[in-house]
Design an enzyme around this catalytic site. Sequence first.
Site, PDB file in Angstrom:
ATOM      1  N   SER A 186       0.849  -1.196   0.000  1.00 59.97           N
ATOM      2  CA  SER A 186       0.000   0.000   0.000  1.00 59.97           C
ATOM      3  C   SER A 186       0.880   1.239   0.000  1.00 59.97           C
ATOM      4  CB  SER A 186      -0.887   0.019   1.244  1.00 59.97           C
ATOM      5  OG  SER A 186      -1.563   1.268   1.331  1.00 59.97           O
ATOM      6  N   TYR A 220      -1.659  -0.313  10.328  1.00 56.18           N
ATOM      7  CA  TYR A 220      -1.816  -0.893   8.981  1.00 56.18           C
ATOM      8  C   TYR A 220      -0.672  -0.427   8.081  1.00 56.18           C
ATOM      9  CZ  TYR A 220      -3.773  -1.156   4.207  1.00 56.18           C
ATOM     10  OH  TYR A 220      -3.969  -1.373   2.869  1.00 56.18           O
TER      11      TYR A 220
END
Length: 246
Positions: free
Chosen positions: A141, A155
């Site tokens: 990501s 995250y």
Amino acid sequence: MARPVTIVTGGSRGIGAATCARLAADGHDLVLGYVSNERAAREAAEAVLAAGVRCVTVRADTSQEADVERLFDTASAELGPVTGLVNNAGVTGPLTRLADARTEDLRRVLDVNLLGYLLCCRRAARDMAASGGGAIVNVSSAAATLGSPGDYVHYAASKAATDTLTIGLSKELGQDGIRVNAVSPGLIDTDMHATMGDPGRPARMADSIPLGRPGRASEIAAAVSWLLSPDASYTTGAVLRVSGGR
Ligand code: NAP
């Protein structure tokens, strides 16, 4: 020539489902992993089968070693030696500052996004080395470099670990003929935002993206497909950002 046999974790929805559809169109036989949404898995598998390739769905929680072993055992038993892995299954937990995050959510994010990726990479490394090579794509990501303050730094940290895993493993496995790369999506329009508690997030944040819009899952699938293909035969250890410039 035998078709590539590729496992896609989290293939039932979002980026994983789009990746399955794209890989099917590119001639891969597929093992489509999912954790709970059987209906979505069935629909994604139907789209794959319509392309004329083989597809097996396997319910497997990638944070569980026994499930990962069963996923790979099923793949090789039903379709033959695995040549590709797309490590895609990921979770964020609810949007929150770290100070307010629950331990169980932090643990789940690390179990799925990091331990799950490691377990799948480990089994892929063993199988692909034994069968003469292959390619792994880890879905990371853009959060890995943005840090995602106020939303989910845990995250983001798990995705930074994905990038490090990709670089290290590419060096470890080069001599076995296994390429390891990552794709780093920016903001992509999938269920993930509703799951984390903010369905309007991709549309609302469009102004912060240089290309002026959230990405489509198919735009990530295209990058994954290229990294798995012979066109990327000299590409390993790359972290390919596909984020609209973010
Ligand atoms: P999504 O729409 O929420 O889909 C998640 C997929 O992962 C589903 O297929 C789900 O299966 C599966 N899954 C979740 N936990 C699992 C587990 N423990 N074991 C096996 N499968 C599991 O997510 P997405 O947006 O497509 O995200 C896919 C990947 O892209 C993730 O790694 C995510 O971090 C990354 N990413 C997404 C974005 C974005 O903006 N969407 C941006 C950057 C990176 P079920 O259908 O059975 O629930």
